[in-house]
Design a protein around this motif. Structure first.
Motif, PDB file in Angstrom:
ATOM      1  N   ASP A   1       2.896   7.326  -4.484  1.00 13.52           N
ATOM      2  CA  ASP A   1       2.589   6.808  -5.722  1.00 13.52           C
ATOM      3  C   ASP A   1       3.778   7.337  -7.027  1.00 13.52           C
ATOM      4  O   ASP A   1       2.404   7.523  -7.439  1.00 13.52           O
TER       5      ASP A   1
ATOM      6  N   TYR B   1     -12.182  13.188 -11.144  1.00 14.39           N
ATOM      7  CA  TYR B   1     -12.202  13.500  -9.927  1.00 14.39           C
ATOM      8  C   TYR B   1     -11.774  14.850  -9.706  1.00 14.39           C
ATOM      9  O   TYR B   1     -12.598  15.610  -8.661  1.00 14.39           O
TER      10      TYR B   1
ATOM     11  N   GLY C   1      -6.128  11.284   3.028  1.00 14.78           N
ATOM     12  CA  GLY C   1      -5.814   9.637   3.270  1.00 14.78           C
ATOM     13  C   GLY C   1      -5.204  10.123   1.818  1.00 14.78           C
ATOM     14  O   GLY C   1      -4.773   8.865   1.025  1.00 14.78           O
ATOM     15  N   SER C   2      -5.087  11.145   0.750  1.00 16.47           N
ATOM     16  CA  SER C   2      -4.626  11.396  -0.300  1.00 16.47           C
ATOM     17  C   SER C   2      -3.009  11.030  -0.377  1.00 16.47           C
ATOM     18  O   SER C   2      -2.754  11.017  -1.907  1.00 16.47           O
TER      19      SER C   2
ATOM     20  N   ARG D   1      -4.801  11.811  -5.490  1.00 14.13           N
ATOM     21  CA  ARG D   1      -5.396  11.360  -4.587  1.00 14.13           C
ATOM     22  C   ARG D   1      -5.291   9.457  -4.888  1.00 14.13           C
ATOM     23  O   ARG D   1      -4.443   8.846  -4.884  1.00 14.13           O
ATOM     24  N   HIS D   2      -5.595   9.122  -3.780  1.00 17.20           N
ATOM     25  CA  HIS D   2      -4.797   7.574  -3.396  1.00 17.20           C
ATOM     26  C   HIS D   2      -3.174   7.744  -3.701  1.00 17.20           C
ATOM     27  O   HIS D   2      -2.606   7.233  -4.360  1.00 17.20           O
TER      28      HIS D   2
ATOM     29  N   VAL E   1       0.738  -0.938   0.248  1.00 17.54           N
ATOM     30  CA  VAL E   1       0.119   0.329  -0.262  1.00 17.54           C
ATOM     31  C   VAL E   1       0.846   1.108   0.418  1.00 17.54           C
ATOM     32  O   VAL E   1       1.709   1.524   0.862  1.00 17.54           O
TER      33      VAL E   1
ATOM     34  N   LYS F   1      -1.765   9.618  -5.818  1.00 14.59           N
ATOM     35  CA  LYS F   1      -0.692   9.359  -7.120  1.00 14.59           C
ATOM     36  C   LYS F   1      -1.644  10.815  -7.370  1.00 14.59           C
ATOM     37  O   LYS F   1      -2.043  11.685  -6.519  1.00 14.59           O
TER      38      LYS F   1
END
Length: 266
Positions: free
Chosen positions: A23, A241, A42-43, A220-221, A19, A223
């Motif tokens: 990224d 997004y 959490g981004s 986001r996430h 995880v 990235k």
């Protein structure tokens, strides 16, 4: 001297196996520019900022400040890098020693870097307090005696008292009332322009990011979803997004949206 001050190249951070909190992010910040980084909780935006600040080690990739690898620096080079890159955090009270008065708090970075003697430090502290809109008598007060807005002004004073090249701000207005937010943002812009600072400003608040940024990076996430000038990102977002983030904000951003065409007969 290069126009690029901060270069982030393929940076990844894994806290849990498989995880990635950040990224494979690549971006740059130009000299004198404010890059706003926005995204939901959490981004990965704050994790990225802390890696630039050398508070969290990347799992992969490289981060450079004026062409020098931030994470390869040691000794005198590291001390110089820390002087050149300062931070303003969300809750200044948590980064202040409650047993120290404001004068002692502001003197600490000057002492660490061997700047001036006691008299010249006192003058510089007074000048810096006035620059951020606080009276020089603030030096005798303690953090708990100040309002949230005043504490954030002290945090900004501490960040700029070394005359750094870069200031990185992580949600510096999110804990403040809206009216105080506006005052702190105005101060941030004025000092940034006055001192010619390069800055990275992290926030989940799109209105804040639009107000202070020259360019905007959307995460986001972990990235990087898109990056571009603030005007372009808010007026013509490339990703669904980003558009969803903007559409979720009420009236303040209505002027950046494309008009909705009604069907004939509606």
């Amino acid at each position: 001297m290069s126009d690029t001050v901060i270069q982030v190249a393929g940076v990844t951070k894994s806290f849990v196996r498989g995880v990635n909190a950040v990224d494979d992010v690549t971006l740059s910040v130009a000299r004198g520019e404010t890059l706003g980084i926005v995204g939901e909780s959490g981004s990965g935006k704050s994790t990225l900022l802390r890696m630039i600040l050398r508070l969290i080690r990347p799992s992969a990739g490289a981060i450079t400040l004026d062409g020098r690898d931030v994470w390869a620096a040691s000794g005198r080079d590291l001390k110089q890098a820390r002087r050149q890159m300062q931070a303003v955090f969300q809750d200044p009270a948590s980064s202040f020693n409650p047993r120290q008065n404001i004068g002692t708090i502001l003197a600490a970075p000057l002492e660490v870097h061997g700047i001036g003697d006691r008299a010249s430090r006192a003058r510089l502290i007074g000048e810096t307090l006035e620059r951020v809109g606080l009276p020089t008598t603030t030096i005798t007060r303690y953090p708990h005696q100040l309002s949230g807005g005043q504490r954030q002004r002290v945090a900004i004073a501490r960040a700029v008292i070394l005359r750094p090249a870069v200031v990185l701000a992580d949600e510096p207005t999110s804990a403040l009332d809206v009216s105080v937010q506006a005052q702190v943002l105005k101060l941030f812009r004025e000092i940034k322009d006055e001192l010619g600072l390069t800055s990275v400003f992290v926030s989940h608040n799109l209105a804040v990011i639009r107000e202070v940024s020259d360019r905007v990076a959307v995460m986001r996430h972990g990235k990087l979803i898109e990056i571009g000038t603030a005007e372009r990102v808010f007026s013509a977002p490339e990703s669904d997004y980003t558009r969803a983030l903007i559409d979720a904000v009420p009236d303040p951003f209505r002027r950046f949206r494309a008009p909705v065409e009604l069907e004939s007969g509606s």
